[in-house]
Design an enzyme around this catalytic site. Sequence first.
Site, PDB file in Angstrom:
ATOM      1  N   HIS A 173       1.312   1.612   4.858  1.00  9.55           N
ATOM      2  CA  HIS A 173       1.577   2.745   3.971  1.00  9.55           C
ATOM      3  C   HIS A 173       0.429   3.725   4.027  1.00  9.55           C
ATOM      4  O   HIS A 173      -0.702   3.356   4.345  1.00  9.55           O
ATOM      5  CB  HIS A 173       1.800   2.267   2.531  1.00  9.55           C
ATOM      6  CG  HIS A 173       0.688   1.407   2.019  1.00  9.55           C
ATOM      7  ND1 HIS A 173       0.612   0.057   2.298  1.00  9.55           N
ATOM      8  CD2 HIS A 173      -0.393   1.689   1.268  1.00  9.55           C
ATOM      9  CE1 HIS A 173      -0.466  -0.452   1.726  1.00  9.55           C
ATOM     10  NE2 HIS A 173      -1.108   0.533   1.113  1.00  9.55           N
TER      11      HIS A 173
ATOM     12  N   HIS B 255      -1.662   6.668   1.692  1.00  8.10           N
ATOM     13  CA  HIS B 255      -1.959   7.156   0.348  1.00  8.10           C
ATOM     14  C   HIS B 255      -2.153   8.668   0.393  1.00  8.10           C
ATOM     15  O   HIS B 255      -2.891   9.167   1.257  1.00  8.10           O
ATOM     16  CB  HIS B 255      -3.278   6.566  -0.167  1.00  8.10           C
ATOM     17  CG  HIS B 255      -3.286   5.082  -0.332  1.00  8.10           C
ATOM     18  ND1 HIS B 255      -3.165   4.471  -1.562  1.00  8.10           N
ATOM     19  CD2 HIS B 255      -3.428   4.066   0.575  1.00  8.10           C
ATOM     20  CE1 HIS B 255      -3.242   3.147  -1.411  1.00  8.10           C
ATOM     21  NE2 HIS B 255      -3.401   2.882  -0.120  1.00  8.10           N
TER      22      HIS B 255
END
Length: 149
Positions: free
Chosen positions: A107, A109
Amino acid sequence: MSLHGQYDSRNIFALILNGDAPCYKIYEDEQVLAFLDVFPQSYGHTLVIPKSSQARNILEVEPAALSAMMAAVQRLTRIIVDELQPDGVQIAQFNGAAAGQTVYHIHMHIVPRWEGKEASEHGRGKAEAQELQALQARLVERISAQGGV
Ligand code: AMP
């Protein structure tokens, strides 16, 4: 050796993708899902994840999934900056516990930053549901007003 290992299909982001756990969704298309971090480092902290990849980190991710995720990160960062008007924005990604990774589904941020305001510690301090809901509504509305990302 959290940098190396098997993908756990019960990790929290996999559960969110399967609909088995909730999230404050901002945006979704065929390739990515974006939602608010519930332990935000700053107001507007958003996560972007690939939907079909089972990569734990940058070492494993398929180039096509990486490209789709990064393109979405750029488009969503523009939306977040337009809506929240931060002074800066950090884009971050962690690999392995030693580097600060806590969830093993790759992922990115997006962390808006304001002058003179320290970011909260990574992954600590849960945000109020009401605040997250209001922020989600703002960002969803901004995306909708722009006709998508
Ligand atoms: P990392 O430490 O880079 O693996 O980032 C994982 C991030 O996921 C942290 O910033 C956590 O605050 C965030 N997080 C953990 N659980 C959830 C959840 N259920 N919904 C949204 N964000 C989460």
